[in-house]
Enzyme design. Structure first.
Site, short mmCIF file in Angstrom:
data_model
loop_
_atom_site.label_atom_id
_atom_site.label_comp_id
_atom_site.label_asym_id
_atom_site.label_seq_id
_atom_site.Cartn_x
_atom_site.Cartn_y
_atom_site.Cartn_z
N LEU A 54 14.07 70.90 49.18
CA LEU A 54 12.75 71.82 49.17
C LEU A 54 13.26 73.19 49.77
O LEU A 54 14.08 73.24 50.36
CB LEU A 54 11.86 71.04 50.10
N ARG A 102 -9.74 53.91 41.77
CA ARG A 102 -8.48 53.78 41.69
C ARG A 102 -8.20 53.44 40.34
O ARG A 102 -8.51 52.43 39.55
CB ARG A 102 -8.08 52.43 42.75
N TYR A 158 1.21 68.99 50.92
CA TYR A 158 0.77 69.55 52.40
C TYR A 158 1.61 70.80 52.54
O TYR A 158 2.70 71.28 52.03
CB TYR A 158 0.98 68.43 53.16
N LYS A 200 6.34 69.95 47.64
CA LYS A 200 6.02 69.40 49.30
C LYS A 200 4.78 68.36 48.99
O LYS A 200 3.68 68.86 49.28
CB LYS A 200 5.73 70.66 50.00
N GLU A 236 19.67 67.67 52.10
CA GLU A 236 18.86 68.37 53.37
C GLU A 236 18.58 67.14 54.40
O GLU A 236 19.09 65.95 54.08
CB GLU A 236 17.57 68.76 52.74
N ARG A 245 3.94 78.77 48.58
CA ARG A 245 4.53 77.42 48.37
C ARG A 245 3.32 76.35 48.05
O ARG A 245 3.73 75.55 46.99
CB ARG A 245 5.42 76.99 49.23
#
Length: 287
Positions: A207, A100, A33, A149, A182, A52
């Protein structure tokens, strides 16, 4: 005005927007995301966010949902339909819908793309900058690839909840060696006892925040030297200033950590100086 979301080729009322129950983002957190600020009717640092996104998709061997030009147009359209002049957009790509199975689905499985946008109140952000935020520290218990991310944010959500339960707004991770990594949703900066602006290198363990990168551009314009190095929880507690950076907040001052005041317990001058210049330096894409 009702919010509008984009879901796999369709613009839908936000209340009706949905993905299939076997979407791999839902089943396996198999997705990535981006969150990007919209300010005064322009998208801030869009190119770097999409760069990114490209990297995150590549690291997970995930297909692009569409060309960058097409994606940019959809982002702009979502922002327009939601009439966002100050706010953000959220973009999520997953490996798509498939039976799945832990193994990746067949190559002809199309990725899923969801984009939403919402209005935020600049006055709320301004108030947080005026008063500063509180934080707690926690052991860093996340997976090793936090440089990607991904939507796998359960440890981050639990950390933020722990912060809330202690009357704080952010949780700052500390690794097994006692070094700060972070925040649960932010990068962390300090102004050390010698007045140097310091942040952890982004090669591993954090990140590479887009606002973090933009802040470096701002610092260069202002003639501020940045030292990229590790720093400990103890050094952070003894710092002249601590602040956190993220796309929707630029840099929030941290005035208390683990119940202990940072310096005099008030927001510092460095964060304010950087914040006041950030928008002038950032890339701006008109909606």
């Amino acid at each position: 005005m009702p919010r509008i979301a984009y879901v796999n080729g369709r613009y839908l009322p936000h209340s009706q927007a949905a993905v299939h129950i076997e979407d791999r983002g839902y089943q396996f957190a198999d997705g990535v995301y981006e969150v990007c600020e919209i300010r005064h009717g322009v998208i801030v640092d869009l190119t770097r966010h999409l760069d990114r996104l490209d990297r995150s998709l590549s690291e997970l061997a995930m297909k692009q949902p569409m060309s960058r030009a097409a994606l940019t147009q959809v982002i702009r359209e979502v922002a327009r339909r939601n009439r966002v002049r100050n706010g953000l957009f959220y973009l999520q790509v997953t490996r798509g819908v498939a039976r799945r199975d832990h193994v990746f689905p067949s190559d002809d499985t199309p990725p899923s793309l969801v984009i939403t946008a919402k209005i935020t109140d600049p006055a709320i952000i301004a108030k947080k900058n005026e008063t500063g935020l509180k934080a707690i520290t926690l052991p860093d218990n996340r997976w090793d690839r936090v440089d990607i991310k991904t939507v796998g944010l359960l440890p981050n959500a639990m950390a933020r909840q722990a912060a809330k339960e202690k009357g704080a707004q952010e949780a700052i991770y500390v690794d097994a060696r006692g070094m700060v990594t972070e925040g649960a949703a932010t990068n962390v900066w300090i102004v050390d006892k010698d007045g140097m602006l310091v942040t952890r290198p982004a090669e591993h363990g954090i990140l590479r925040g887009i606002t973090r990168t933009g802040l470096m551009d701002v610092a260069a314009k202002l003639g501020i030297t940045i030292e990229e190095r590790e720093f400990s929880r103890e050094e952070m507690l003894a710092a002249r200033e601590v602040f956190i950076t993220a796309a929707t907040s630029i840099c929030f001052p941290i005035v208390e950590i683990d119940g202990l005041p940072i310096a005099n317990g008030h927001p510092g001058a460095m964060a304010e100086r950087i914040r006041s210049t950030f928008f002038d330096v950032a890339e701006k894409t008109v909606i």
